[in-house]
Motif scaffolding. Sequence first.
Motif, PDB file in Angstrom:
ATOM      1  N   THR A 145     -11.740  56.335 -83.627  1.00  0.00           N
ATOM      2  CA  THR A 145     -11.225  55.514 -84.165  1.00  0.00           C
ATOM      3  C   THR A 145     -12.154  56.086 -85.800  1.00  0.00           C
ATOM      4  OG1 THR A 145     -11.075  54.721 -82.868  1.00  0.00           O
ATOM      5  CG2 THR A 145     -10.902  53.160 -84.940  1.00  0.00           C
ATOM      6  N   ALA A 146     -13.239  56.008 -85.946  1.00  0.00           N
ATOM      7  CA  ALA A 146     -14.128  56.277 -87.231  1.00  0.00           C
ATOM      8  C   ALA A 146     -13.517  57.384 -87.595  1.00  0.00           C
ATOM      9  CB  ALA A 146     -15.317  55.942 -87.058  1.00  0.00           C
ATOM     10  N   LEU A 147     -12.624  57.889 -87.568  1.00  0.00           N
ATOM     11  CA  LEU A 147     -12.741  60.005 -88.411  1.00  0.00           C
ATOM     12  C   LEU A 147     -11.654  59.129 -88.881  1.00  0.00           C
ATOM     13  CD1 LEU A 147     -14.242  62.205 -86.084  1.00  0.00           C
ATOM     14  CD2 LEU A 147     -15.138  61.715 -88.012  1.00  0.00           C
ATOM     15  N   TRP A 148     -10.506  58.597 -88.151  1.00  0.00           N
ATOM     16  CA  TRP A 148      -8.664  58.269 -88.928  1.00  0.00           C
ATOM     17  C   TRP A 148      -9.109  57.547 -89.504  1.00  0.00           C
ATOM     18  CZ3 TRP A 148      -4.175  60.201 -87.730  1.00  0.00           C
ATOM     19  CH2 TRP A 148      -3.281  59.451 -88.405  1.00  0.00           C
ATOM     20  N   ARG A 149      -9.794  56.590 -89.615  1.00  0.00           N
ATOM     21  CA  ARG A 149     -10.155  55.767 -91.000  1.00  0.00           C
ATOM     22  C   ARG A 149     -10.573  56.451 -91.794  1.00  0.00           C
ATOM     23  NH1 ARG A 149     -12.848  51.663 -87.360  1.00  0.00           N
ATOM     24  NH2 ARG A 149     -14.297  52.566 -88.407  1.00  0.00           N
ATOM     25  N   ARG A 150     -11.244  57.632 -91.864  1.00  0.00           N
ATOM     26  CA  ARG A 150     -12.881  57.880 -93.308  1.00  0.00           C
ATOM     27  C   ARG A 150     -11.218  59.306 -93.272  1.00  0.00           C
ATOM     28  NH1 ARG A 150     -16.084  59.105 -94.932  1.00  0.00           N
ATOM     29  NH2 ARG A 150     -17.381  61.743 -95.514  1.00  0.00           N
ATOM     30  N   ARG A 151     -10.897  60.542 -92.522  1.00  0.00           N
ATOM     31  CA  ARG A 151      -9.967  61.521 -92.969  1.00  0.00           C
ATOM     32  C   ARG A 151      -8.199  61.064 -93.310  1.00  0.00           C
ATOM     33  NH1 ARG A 151     -13.525  64.476 -94.464  1.00  0.00           N
ATOM     34  NH2 ARG A 151     -15.082  65.448 -92.439  1.00  0.00           N
ATOM     35  N   VAL A 152      -7.519  59.818 -92.709  1.00  0.00           N
ATOM     36  CA  VAL A 152      -6.733  59.846 -92.503  1.00  0.00           C
ATOM     37  C   VAL A 152      -5.708  58.756 -93.775  1.00  0.00           C
ATOM     38  CG1 VAL A 152      -4.717  58.969 -91.974  1.00  0.00           C
ATOM     39  CG2 VAL A 152      -5.908  60.625 -90.315  1.00  0.00           C
ATOM     40  N   LEU A 153      -6.833  57.609 -93.251  1.00  0.00           N
ATOM     41  CA  LEU A 153      -6.501  56.426 -93.798  1.00  0.00           C
ATOM     42  C   LEU A 153      -7.285  56.593 -95.119  1.00  0.00           C
ATOM     43  CD1 LEU A 153      -6.661  53.701 -91.128  1.00  0.00           C
ATOM     44  CD2 LEU A 153      -4.866  54.609 -92.602  1.00  0.00           C
ATOM     45  N   GLY A 154      -8.479  57.285 -95.620  1.00  0.00           N
ATOM     46  CA  GLY A 154      -9.169  57.448 -96.784  1.00  0.00           C
ATOM     47  C   GLY A 154     -10.703  56.035 -96.855  1.00  0.00           C
ATOM     48  N   LYS A 155     -10.246  55.078 -95.145  1.00  0.00           N
ATOM     49  CA  LYS A 155     -11.661  53.928 -95.639  1.00  0.00           C
ATOM     50  C   LYS A 155     -13.006  54.848 -95.722  1.00  0.00           C
ATOM     51  CE  LYS A 155      -8.010  51.023 -94.228  1.00  0.00           C
ATOM     52  NZ  LYS A 155      -8.136  49.371 -93.617  1.00  0.00           N
ATOM     53  N   LYS A 156     -13.713  53.510 -96.909  1.00  0.00           N
ATOM     54  CA  LYS A 156     -15.155  54.144 -96.709  1.00  0.00           C
ATOM     55  C   LYS A 156     -16.420  53.869 -95.438  1.00  0.00           C
ATOM     56  CE  LYS A 156     -15.518  53.625-101.887  1.00  0.00           C
ATOM     57  NZ  LYS A 156     -16.335  53.436-102.713  1.00  0.00           N
ATOM     58  N   GLU A 157     -16.742  54.080 -95.008  1.00  0.00           N
ATOM     59  CA  GLU A 157     -17.683  54.294 -93.954  1.00  0.00           C
ATOM     60  C   GLU A 157     -17.968  52.318 -93.925  1.00  0.00           C
ATOM     61  OE1 GLU A 157     -18.739  56.371 -91.818  1.00  0.00           O
ATOM     62  OE2 GLU A 157     -17.943  57.077 -93.531  1.00  0.00           O
ATOM     63  N   SER A 158     -17.813  51.713 -92.805  1.00  0.00           N
ATOM     64  CA  SER A 158     -18.500  50.035 -92.900  1.00  0.00           C
ATOM     65  C   SER A 158     -20.326  50.391 -92.143  1.00  0.00           C
ATOM     66  CB  SER A 158     -17.674  49.493 -90.879  1.00  0.00           C
ATOM     67  OG  SER A 158     -17.626  50.356 -90.633  1.00  0.00           O
ATOM     68  N   ARG A 159     -20.867  50.722 -91.945  1.00  0.00           N
ATOM     69  CA  ARG A 159     -21.915  50.987 -91.674  1.00  0.00           C
ATOM     70  C   ARG A 159     -22.794  52.447 -91.791  1.00  0.00           C
ATOM     71  NH1 ARG A 159     -19.968  50.651 -85.895  1.00  0.00           N
ATOM     72  NH2 ARG A 159     -20.748  51.668 -84.794  1.00  0.00           N
ATOM     73  N   VAL A 160     -24.017  52.046 -91.479  1.00  0.00           N
ATOM     74  CA  VAL A 160     -24.840  53.474 -91.193  1.00  0.00           C
ATOM     75  C   VAL A 160     -25.414  53.672 -89.746  1.00  0.00           C
ATOM     76  CG1 VAL A 160     -26.832  54.876 -92.393  1.00  0.00           C
ATOM     77  CG2 VAL A 160     -24.854  53.051 -94.147  1.00  0.00           C
ATOM     78  N   ASP A 161     -25.415  54.858 -89.592  1.00  0.00           N
ATOM     79  CA  ASP A 161     -25.504  55.028 -88.006  1.00  0.00           C
ATOM     80  C   ASP A 161     -26.170  56.552 -88.045  1.00  0.00           C
ATOM     81  OD1 ASP A 161     -24.597  52.595 -86.399  1.00  0.00           O
ATOM     82  OD2 ASP A 161     -22.419  53.907 -86.790  1.00  0.00           O
ATOM     83  N   TRP A 162     -26.087  57.401 -88.438  1.00  0.00           N
ATOM     84  CA  TRP A 162     -26.622  57.826 -88.712  1.00  0.00           C
ATOM     85  C   TRP A 162     -26.765  58.848 -90.622  1.00  0.00           C
ATOM     86  CZ3 TRP A 162     -24.517  62.880 -90.218  1.00  0.00           C
ATOM     87  CH2 TRP A 162     -23.453  62.823 -90.437  1.00  0.00           C
ATOM     88  N   VAL A 163     -27.653  60.051 -90.496  1.00  0.00           N
ATOM     89  CA  VAL A 163     -27.840  60.623 -91.949  1.00  0.00           C
ATOM     90  C   VAL A 163     -27.602  62.046 -91.930  1.00  0.00           C
ATOM     91  CG1 VAL A 163     -28.936  58.490 -93.198  1.00  0.00           C
ATOM     92  CG2 VAL A 163     -30.091  60.868 -91.932  1.00  0.00           C
ATOM     93  N   ASN A 164     -27.864  63.042 -92.310  1.00  0.00           N
ATOM     94  CA  ASN A 164     -27.321  64.300 -92.632  1.00  0.00           C
ATOM     95  C   ASN A 164     -29.019  64.292 -92.731  1.00  0.00           C
ATOM     96  OD1 ASN A 164     -27.877  64.515 -95.593  1.00  0.00           O
ATOM     97  ND2 ASN A 164     -25.401  64.994 -95.926  1.00  0.00           N
ATOM     98  N   ALA A 165     -29.271  66.034 -92.644  1.00  0.00           N
ATOM     99  CA  ALA A 165     -30.704  66.217 -92.719  1.00  0.00           C
ATOM    100  C   ALA A 165     -30.932  66.851 -93.314  1.00  0.00           C
ATOM    101  CB  ALA A 165     -30.418  67.444 -91.182  1.00  0.00           C
ATOM    102  N   ALA A 166     -30.083  67.406 -94.802  1.00  0.00           N
ATOM    103  CA  ALA A 166     -30.166  67.982 -95.799  1.00  0.00           C
ATOM    104  C   ALA A 166     -31.254  67.774 -96.154  1.00  0.00           C
ATOM    105  CB  ALA A 166     -29.373  67.271 -97.020  1.00  0.00           C
ATOM    106  N   CYS A 167     -31.934  66.658 -95.816  1.00  0.00           N
ATOM    107  CA  CYS A 167     -33.579  66.604 -96.441  1.00  0.00           C
ATOM    108  C   CYS A 167     -33.901  65.015 -95.099  1.00  0.00           C
ATOM    109  CB  CYS A 167     -34.087  65.978 -97.808  1.00  0.00           C
ATOM    110  SG  CYS A 167     -35.184  65.964 -97.955  1.00  0.00           S
TER     111      CYS A 167
END
Length: 263
Positions: A145-167
């Motif tokens: 559901t979150a991926l659909w909202r992000r990729r298809v509907l273009g909506k921003k994240e509603s909360r923060v659950d994880w962070v990427n490992a760039a640093c």
Amino acid sequence: MSSIEMPFQGDLVLSVVSHGHGSQVRQLLADLSQVEGGLISRVVLTLNVPEPMLEALSEECFPFVLEVRRNELPLGFGRNHNRALQDVPEGYVCLLNPDVRLEDSQLFYWLAMYAAKPGVGCAYPVQVNELGVMQDSERELPTPTALWRRRVLGKKESRVDWVNAACMVLPREAWVAVGGFDERYFMYCEDVDLCLRLRQAGYSLVRAPVQIVHAGQRASRRRWDHLRWHVASLLRLWRSPAYRWACNALPASGAGAGNIGAP
């Protein structure tokens, strides 16, 4: 602040994996050479593919020990970092992408300071691109559901659950407690899984008041092999115990999730 165990000089080891990032690695090492405080003891650079541009690095002088490792065959993101950070003596470990630029000479001091707080499993900076625009490095649990909202509907994240490992800077205790990366993820979602397992173990993820420039581009949008790896990793994540735990334990809504947040 008296309850914080202060990092001391030479107590941080960095792991960098290069997959043809020669020029960016050289720039990153130059940036690291300007870091203040003497906190960095070692940089473990893994060459995942042959890179003639970097062959002479071991002969150059840096204000830290540079260990260059060369793979006979390319390994996955998580396995490379796990090997580089196996049985480290330092109190803190850092996962660092080669396409990162450092603009703050005190970056690692602040990251280690926040990683040293009781209960913290990972400290991370704000990420911006080359134009100074904030990147979406803090993300919501990637449910369908979150991926659909992000990729298809273009909506921003509603909360923060994880962070990427760039640093990321992690206390060695937290890194060892969760066993590092799950090497069954060859590429993609290994950072999601790591963050979820840290949270499941009771650790928090904390944003430090510093920023980096991250030039990363998502290859899964351009190459079919990367897209295939991305989809395979998502399927593995959705079948994992950490994901099932997260679906039940993380808040269903709100500006921030559980024990993740700014200082």
